[in-house]
Design an enzyme around this catalytic site. Sequence first.
Site, short mmCIF file in Angstrom:
data_model
loop_
_atom_site.label_atom_id
_atom_site.label_comp_id
_atom_site.label_asym_id
_atom_site.label_seq_id
_atom_site.Cartn_x
_atom_site.Cartn_y
_atom_site.Cartn_z
N GLU A 51 -9.22 -16.82 -47.00
CA GLU A 51 -8.08 -16.13 -46.67
C GLU A 51 -6.97 -17.16 -47.10
O GLU A 51 -6.97 -18.41 -46.64
CB GLU A 51 -8.26 -15.61 -45.43
CG GLU A 51 -9.40 -14.84 -44.75
CD GLU A 51 -9.37 -14.84 -44.02
OE1 GLU A 51 -8.34 -14.50 -42.79
OE2 GLU A 51 -10.12 -13.35 -43.01
N ARG A 77 -15.58 -10.07 -39.21
CA ARG A 77 -15.24 -11.55 -40.17
C ARG A 77 -15.24 -11.78 -41.52
O ARG A 77 -16.50 -10.63 -41.84
CB ARG A 77 -16.25 -12.23 -39.64
CG ARG A 77 -15.23 -13.30 -38.24
CD ARG A 77 -14.14 -14.32 -38.42
NE ARG A 77 -13.67 -14.25 -37.26
CZ ARG A 77 -12.40 -13.80 -36.39
NH1 ARG A 77 -12.55 -12.82 -36.81
NH2 ARG A 77 -12.14 -14.67 -35.47
N HIS A 122 -5.47 -9.82 -42.96
CA HIS A 122 -6.12 -10.01 -41.45
C HIS A 122 -4.92 -9.94 -40.66
O HIS A 122 -4.91 -9.96 -39.33
CB HIS A 122 -6.69 -11.47 -41.38
CG HIS A 122 -7.93 -12.26 -40.96
ND1 HIS A 122 -8.60 -12.82 -40.60
CD2 HIS A 122 -7.81 -11.31 -38.94
CE1 HIS A 122 -8.67 -12.84 -39.28
NE2 HIS A 122 -8.92 -12.06 -38.50
#
Length: 546
Positions: free
Chosen positions: A284, A255, A302
């Site tokens: 993000e 994370r 990601h």
Amino acid sequence: MISSRLRTLPCTTDRLRKTFMAPIFIKTVLISESVDPRCKTILEENGIRVTEKQNMKKDELMAEIKDYDGLVVRSATKVTSDIINAANLKIIGRAGTGVDNVDVDAATKKGIIVMNTPSGNTISAAELTCALLMSLSRNVPQAAMSMKQGNWDRKKFMGAELYGKVLGIVGLGRIGKEVASRMQSFGMRTIGYDPITPPEVTASWGVEQMSLEQLWPQCDYITVHTPLMPSTVGLLNDETFAKCKKGVKVVNCARGGIIDEAALLRALESGQCGGAGLDVFVEEPPQNRSLVDHPNVISCPHLGASTKEAQARCGEDIALQIVDMVKGKKLVGAVNAQVLASTFSQESHQLIKLGEAVGAVLQSCATSSKKMYKHVQITTQGDCMKSATGYMTSSVLVGLLNHESGCCPNLINVLSLAKESGITTHCASDGAASGMCKVEIVANGSSYKASGSVQGGVPVLLELSDSVFKQPVSLTGNLLFFKASASPQLLSSVAGLLATEGVEIESYSAPADRTGDLWYCVGVSSLLRDLSALKPLVKEAAQLTI
């Protein structure tokens, strides 16, 4: 003192089903993101209606969510407290591991289960971590990009072997374990830190556990696999980078925020950090491109769970977990409702009914004297209740708090609701042979006690505030409790008064001892419209429907 307030606590079958959450009834589910088609198929095959609506804005989701029992998301949907409070959900299913896009506290307060798929993306995330570790050691992405630009720079991309190097793994859960086993095959020494997994367990997979202070200076590479929580935000920062070997390389596929991004950039620029593999960022997509553009950083958008296999597994897992819960088979992946995991048996259902009924009786009796309880003591007795203390405590509190205005207690939220109400709880288990639950509530210096058990599959009350009943009180139907001095005329007088009110006596339980002021219970055909009608005959009275 006779309360004129009508204390009716409906505990019908439907009410009980809502209260002890096993099984839960899920009829409609909204899927708000792109999830593998197997998710919808499995849910529909088990009688759950599914609607798929993607890319909804917050206002659209708030308007839509009111019509569903369940919500299935991935990581893009932000399930905020506003959305949760606008919904009537029973479950929020996260098709993936992390639940930081869900306000778990708000969901818990509203009694909603938050469920993730703990193992769905384990292999994919572990493999990406290993790929970044290998890429950092050999500069593979940079070399590939250079080749595409027409260059042939062998010297520029001199790398290092992984063999013999030390890999520090912070977070030794499922993913950390899989990373360790794979990197050991490259001849790496694996050390790690985890506050939960016992050292003897990690030693069995070849990971030596130690404190973070011991770990930092030994590592050639560090990879993090922890949840994002207050204790892990900025886990790698200026101070910890200073304790590491010069040139240490770091990977984050967990994370964004576990590694302090500003501190990482400073360490990269000073050479204290020799390279970073980042799949996740605080923001993000990242608007600040300093890390992404750094020549010693390998970054991905990601991709930890972005494999066909992981997506299929997560979508299938969340659907199967919901179905298993609905069918009352088991509970897997509930991040805020661990107490429910041991409630999937007929025996536990009966004990939960007992706990709630005993709590409801005490709540009704305490209210009759206008005393607010602040302390609750629950004691379970017998082998059959050794594993039941947790959910018995919660079920008793459900019965006690069921009358609160605006309060909808269930096993998920009742502990936090009790805390908000200023109620302290203490639970214990003793070695007595009988399968019994004893509860005492303290109100303004006075206490009310009750004990009960399950007999023939039915919850019964054995004792109420030192009044031991000759015949256990079956905790079902309309019950009238009253406290009075024993006399030959008591029952006939109460029966006559009830008859004038159009109420019939269906059962009668008297205390074994006949001295002093004691509690009696009568099962009645209907509740009295006004308890004050009993005032000439008794000292206290309470009534409820179970």
